[in-house]
Motif scaffolding. Structure first.
Motif, PDB file in Angstrom:
ATOM      1  N   ALA A 124       0.840  -1.206   0.000  1.00 12.02           N
ATOM      2  CA  ALA A 124       0.000   0.000   0.000  1.00 12.02           C
ATOM      3  C   ALA A 124       0.876   1.257   0.000  1.00 12.02           C
ATOM      4  O   ALA A 124       0.576   2.230  -0.695  1.00 12.02           O
ATOM      5  CB  ALA A 124      -0.924  -0.008   1.216  1.00 12.02           C
ATOM      6  N   CYS A 125       1.952   1.230   0.756  1.00  9.66           N
ATOM      7  CA  CYS A 125       2.877   2.366   0.782  1.00  9.66           C
ATOM      8  C   CYS A 125       3.532   2.544  -0.586  1.00  9.66           C
ATOM      9  O   CYS A 125       3.663   3.668  -1.079  1.00  9.66           O
ATOM     10  CB  CYS A 125       3.925   2.156   1.867  1.00  9.66           C
ATOM     11  N   SER A 126       3.929   1.444  -1.209  1.00 16.10           N
ATOM     12  CA  SER A 126       4.512   1.510  -2.557  1.00 16.10           C
ATOM     13  C   SER A 126       3.510   2.093  -3.540  1.00 16.10           C
ATOM     14  O   SER A 126       3.853   2.935  -4.371  1.00 16.10           O
ATOM     15  CB  SER A 126       4.937   0.121  -3.032  1.00 16.10           C
ATOM     16  N   ARG A 127       2.271   1.655  -3.434  1.00 17.95           N
ATOM     17  CA  ARG A 127       1.226   2.137  -4.343  1.00 17.95           C
ATOM     18  C   ARG A 127       1.002   3.646  -4.147  1.00 17.95           C
ATOM     19  O   ARG A 127       0.895   4.387  -5.117  1.00 17.95           O
ATOM     20  CB  ARG A 127      -0.062   1.346  -4.081  1.00 17.95           C
ATOM     21  N   ARG A 128       0.937   4.107  -2.891  1.00 20.26           N
ATOM     22  CA  ARG A 128       0.760   5.549  -2.625  1.00 20.26           C
ATOM     23  C   ARG A 128       1.918   6.356  -3.204  1.00 20.26           C
ATOM     24  O   ARG A 128       1.714   7.432  -3.767  1.00 20.26           O
ATOM     25  CB  ARG A 128       0.660   5.803  -1.120  1.00 20.26           C
ATOM     26  N   THR A 129       3.140   5.825  -3.078  1.00 23.64           N
ATOM     27  CA  THR A 129       4.310   6.523  -3.611  1.00 23.64           C
ATOM     28  C   THR A 129       4.244   6.607  -5.127  1.00 23.64           C
ATOM     29  O   THR A 129       4.557   7.650  -5.711  1.00 23.64           O
ATOM     30  CB  THR A 129       5.597   5.798  -3.167  1.00 23.64           C
ATOM     31  N   VAL A 131       1.511   6.563  -7.000  1.00 18.32           N
ATOM     32  CA  VAL A 131       0.440   7.499  -7.365  1.00 18.32           C
ATOM     33  C   VAL A 131       0.921   8.931  -7.199  1.00 18.32           C
ATOM     34  O   VAL A 131       0.669   9.790  -8.049  1.00 18.32           O
ATOM     35  CB  VAL A 131      -0.831   7.227  -6.527  1.00 18.32           C
ATOM     36  N   ALA A 132       1.652   9.202  -6.109  1.00 15.34           N
ATOM     37  CA  ALA A 132       2.162  10.561  -5.884  1.00 15.34           C
ATOM     38  C   ALA A 132       3.192  10.951  -6.942  1.00 15.34           C
ATOM     39  O   ALA A 132       3.242  12.104  -7.373  1.00 15.34           O
ATOM     40  CB  ALA A 132       2.785  10.650  -4.489  1.00 15.34           C
ATOM     41  N   PRO A 136      -2.488   8.927 -10.687  1.00 14.71           N
ATOM     42  CA  PRO A 136      -3.271   7.685 -10.595  1.00 14.71           C
ATOM     43  C   PRO A 136      -3.384   6.922 -11.915  1.00 14.71           C
ATOM     44  O   PRO A 136      -3.373   5.692 -11.918  1.00 14.71           O
ATOM     45  CB  PRO A 136      -4.648   8.148 -10.111  1.00 14.71           C
ATOM     46  N   SER A 140      -1.728   3.183 -12.078  1.00 10.78           N
ATOM     47  CA  SER A 140      -2.639   2.031 -12.187  1.00 10.78           C
ATOM     48  C   SER A 140      -2.177   1.050 -13.259  1.00 10.78           C
ATOM     49  O   SER A 140      -2.572  -0.112 -13.255  1.00 10.78           O
ATOM     50  CB  SER A 140      -4.063   2.500 -12.470  1.00 10.78           C
TER      51      SER A 140
END
Length: 165
Positions: A124-129, A131-132, A136, A140
């Motif tokens: 989840a942290c990797s995904r947030r990074t 996206v930032a 998005p 994705s």
């Protein structure tokens, strides 16, 4: 000539005042954050003030330069604290572990695990990074697979883009 010297002196005084005002504003702005960070470091280091003397006493009692359970606990806590304090502390400790010309071989050996056993962060942290960093839509398109390696500053994943390798 005298008036020129006075003008230069006044200009230096004005410049010094501006510098002091800027420093005061900076201290007021950054002071609370710095104070919190100093407190965090102190709280994390405080148990070592008790553990290190106990470990030294244990080593002296056991003899032969061999540490026991207290020393092992002390090092586990020290490595945990270094990791919890963040990448700057980890990098400093990693650097220290490679400098056998400056530090004892014992210390360097004890800090060596920081090179290979950095904590991995969550998907989840990797995904947030991602996206930032990419937004998005682009993030994705990336499918993250296994973690190849994790260090003090970065984590490397095997990933595919839109299902392609």
């Amino acid at each position: 000539l005298a008036s020129t010297d006075r003008l230069r002196a006044r200009a230096r005084v004005r410049s010094l005042r501006r510098t002091l005002r800027a420093a005061a504003r900076s201290a007021l702005r950054d002071g609370p954050a710095v104070s919190v960070r100093v407190a965090e470091v102190a709280v994390r280091a405080a148990p070592l003030a008790v553990l290190v003397p106990l470990a030294a006493a244990e080593r002296a009692l056991i003899g032969g330069g061999v540490g026991g359970a207290v020393e092992r606990a002390c090092w586990r806590y020290a490595l945990y604290s270094i990791g919890a304090l963040g990448p700057a502390f980890v990098k400093l400790a990693q650097w220290a572990s490679t400098r056998r010309d400056l530090f004892s071989s014992y210390l360097c050996g004890r800090l060596a695990p920081l090179h290979s056993s950095a904590a991995r962060h969550s998907d989840a942290c990797s995904r947030r990074t991602l996206v930032a960093a990419f937004g998005p839509a682009r993030a994705s398109r990336l499918v993250l697979h296994e973690v190849l390696g994790s260090g003090a500053v970065a984590q490397v994943h095997r990933a595919t883009l839109d299902g392609e390798t």
